[in-house]
Design an enzyme around this catalytic site. Structure first.
Site, PDB file in Angstrom:
ATOM      1  CG  ASN A  11     -32.488 -22.139  21.372  1.00 44.38           C
ATOM      2  OD1 ASN A  11     -33.192 -22.692  22.350  1.00 44.38           O
ATOM      3  ND2 ASN A  11     -32.861 -20.673  21.161  1.00 44.38           N
ATOM      4  NE  ARG A  35     -33.471 -19.010  13.173  1.00 48.70           N
ATOM      5  CZ  ARG A  35     -33.818 -17.851  14.082  1.00 48.70           C
ATOM      6  NH1 ARG A  35     -33.103 -17.228  14.793  1.00 48.70           N
ATOM      7  NH2 ARG A  35     -35.083 -17.726  14.382  1.00 48.70           N
ATOM      8  CG  HIS A  46     -38.752 -22.913  23.207  1.00 46.53           C
ATOM      9  ND1 HIS A  46     -37.964 -22.798  21.976  1.00 46.53           N
ATOM     10  CD2 HIS A  46     -38.320 -21.970  24.049  1.00 46.53           C
ATOM     11  CE1 HIS A  46     -37.109 -21.801  22.156  1.00 46.53           C
ATOM     12  NE2 HIS A  46     -37.177 -21.156  23.562  1.00 46.53           N
ATOM     13  CE1 TYR A  96     -39.480 -20.517  20.033  1.00 45.37           C
ATOM     14  CE2 TYR A  96     -40.473 -18.610  21.165  1.00 45.37           C
ATOM     15  CZ  TYR A  96     -39.491 -19.389  20.447  1.00 45.37           C
ATOM     16  OH  TYR A  96     -38.671 -18.551  20.027  1.00 45.37           O
ATOM     17  CB  CYS A 132     -34.979 -21.564  28.050  1.00 46.89           C
ATOM     18  SG  CYS A 132     -35.640 -20.993  26.591  1.00 46.89           S
ATOM     19  CG  ASP A 133     -33.493 -16.156  26.124  1.00 45.52           C
ATOM     20  OD1 ASP A 133     -34.160 -17.004  25.736  1.00 45.52           O
ATOM     21  OD2 ASP A 133     -33.126 -15.146  25.504  1.00 45.52           O
TER      22      ASP A 133
END
Length: 442
Positions: free
Chosen positions: A147, A93, A200, A265, A169-170
């Site tokens: 993700n 990441r 997002h 996002y 998704c949280d």
């Protein structure tokens, strides 16, 4: 009430211990007979598993527990799979973020070049886990919150369309928690929401209380003044300053889109230059997580293992993750709960492609989910979403076909990348960094 056998795929995640505590706290509505961890990184998983074995022994000794790196052991005799895998871990990441920023582009794990790179790593891992479930426990449901959820959901649609996978998704749940606090409601469940978008990448169009009173104006007023910030003290630990900036940036989103409440996002797509200017290319969000949550959680886990008790531990239940229990309960007890899921559109948004994976309200019961009709959406939001859906489809096509061209096209189409030359430059660097994780591109 039937007791379930639950597998957490991604047992070495720093979120896993808090999720275990959350599961224990909700045994009255989601009883568990067996809990298993599965991770390909056995050494990392051992840290969380040693602590969670003690947590379970002290709080729910009737639950059988085991942690394994063997897929057959993990997936045999399972009713619910809770999947939050991270292929390549936080170090990869960090590379995604830093390579993107080196090229003057948004460096983020789910958006822009970083999200595309992560998606290319995640597809194979998710398909492997789905295949294990289908082989060893074909009646199980997989609740996937790995993700980048949008790319993973598209890959599931294309590659495993008949598998029992629900993508969730949280992020919307977390923002709804904040909204409820803004207006003094005890819980987000006291609100009835209408929402449309992609993962997002979405908007709340209506929010009322259970009596039908419109809550949207008060929420919009708060966001216009303070963004999604409701408690300044929450940012004072685990290197969360970047989250404060993200929550505050919502003020700008409301300013340019005053008709709907935005997902935070969206800032990466609408203000990419601001995001690059604010970021430190030498110390990204991945570094913050490694130095913050990862150190604190793993330290707490090691302390539990060393002491042989979880009493007075810093690990708490993850109230934010109760949506996973809500989803599991809806499937096992047919609650018909209304939840935001990532599902194939199939006409729910009437002026949007039928095969797009959209994030919309659904009713969930024992037979799965039933998407609720959204109707037509405005031209501006529709245009943004169509561009992003094309990016996600091209990423999955690139993975399936091993196509350099299609991955370059995905990057070129992304609203976070200014042109074709820049797309090629960042792609070539990402290919080098992800050798061994991506299919070979031709």
């Amino acid at each position: 009430m039937k007791k379930s056998s639950v597998l957490i795929a991604g047992g070495g995640s720093t979120y896993t211990p808090a999720i275990v505590n959350m599961l224990i706290a909700n045994l009255d509505r989601f009883p568990i007979r067996k809990l298993k961890f599965y991770d390909i990184d056995g050494e990392r998983q051992k840290i969380t598993a040693d602590a969670c074995a003690i947590i379970l022994k002290e709080n729910a000794p009737e639950i059988e527990f085991l942690a394994t790196t063997d897929p057959e052991t993990a997936y045999t005799d399972v009713d619910i799979v809770m999947a939050h895998i991270r292929v390549g871990g936080l170090p990869m990441r960090g590379l995604d973020e830093k390579i993107s920023l080196k090229h003057g582009l948004v460096g983020q794990e789910t958006c822009g070049p970083g999200g595309i790179a992560y998606g290319m790593r995640s597809i194979g891992g998710m398909i492997d886990n789905i295949d294990y479930m289908d082989k060893y426990s074909p009646d199980a449901w997989m609740l996937n919150y790995s993700n980048p959820a949008s790319i993973v959901a598209e890959a599931c649609r294309v590659l495993r369309p008949k598998s029992k996978v629900i993508n969730i998704c949280d992020m919307p749940i977390g923002l709804e928690d904040r909204m409820s606090k803004m207006i003094g409601l005890p819980s987000r469940k006291d609100m009835i929401v209408r929402y449309f978008g992609l993962n997002h990448f979405g908007w709340w169009t209506h929010i009322t209380d259970k009596e039908g009173n419109d809550l949207k104006p008060a929420i919009m007023k708060h966001i216009a003044e303070k963004g999604y910030v409701v408690d300044e003290s929450e940012y004072a630990y685990d290197n969360r300053e970047s989250w404060k900036y993200s929550h505050m940036k919502a003020r700008d989103l409301v300013r340019i889109m005053p008709e709907y409440i935005p997902n935070t996002y969206l800032k990466y797509y609408l203000f990419p230059d601001d995001e690059v200017a604010h970021a430190d290319p030498e110390y990204t969000r991945a570094d913050e997580v490694i130095d913050g949550r990862e150190k604190s959680v793993f330290s707490a886990c090691r302390e539990i293992a060393a002491k042989g008790t979880a009493k007075d531990s810093l690990i708490r239940k993850d109230n934010h993750a109760t949506f996973i229990v809500d989803l599991a309960c809806a499937l096992t007890t047919n609650t018909k709960e209304r939840m935001l899921l990532i599902v194939e559109n199939k006409g729910a948004i009437s002026n949007f492609p039928s095969d797009a994976m959209v994030e919309i309200p659904c009713l969930v019961g024992k037979d799965g989910y039933e998407p609720l009709a959204v109707g037509k959406i405005p031209t501006f939001q529709k245009g943004l979403m169509e561009e992003q859906v094309a990016v996600e489809k091209l990423v999955v096509e690139a993975w399936v076909e091993g196509s350099y061209l299609k991955l370059w096209q995905a990057l070129t189409l992304s609203k976070t990348v200014p042109g074709a030359n820049k797309a090629k430059e960042v792609l070539d660097d990402l290919i080098t960094a992800n050798k061994g994780y991506w299919p070979e591109l031709r």
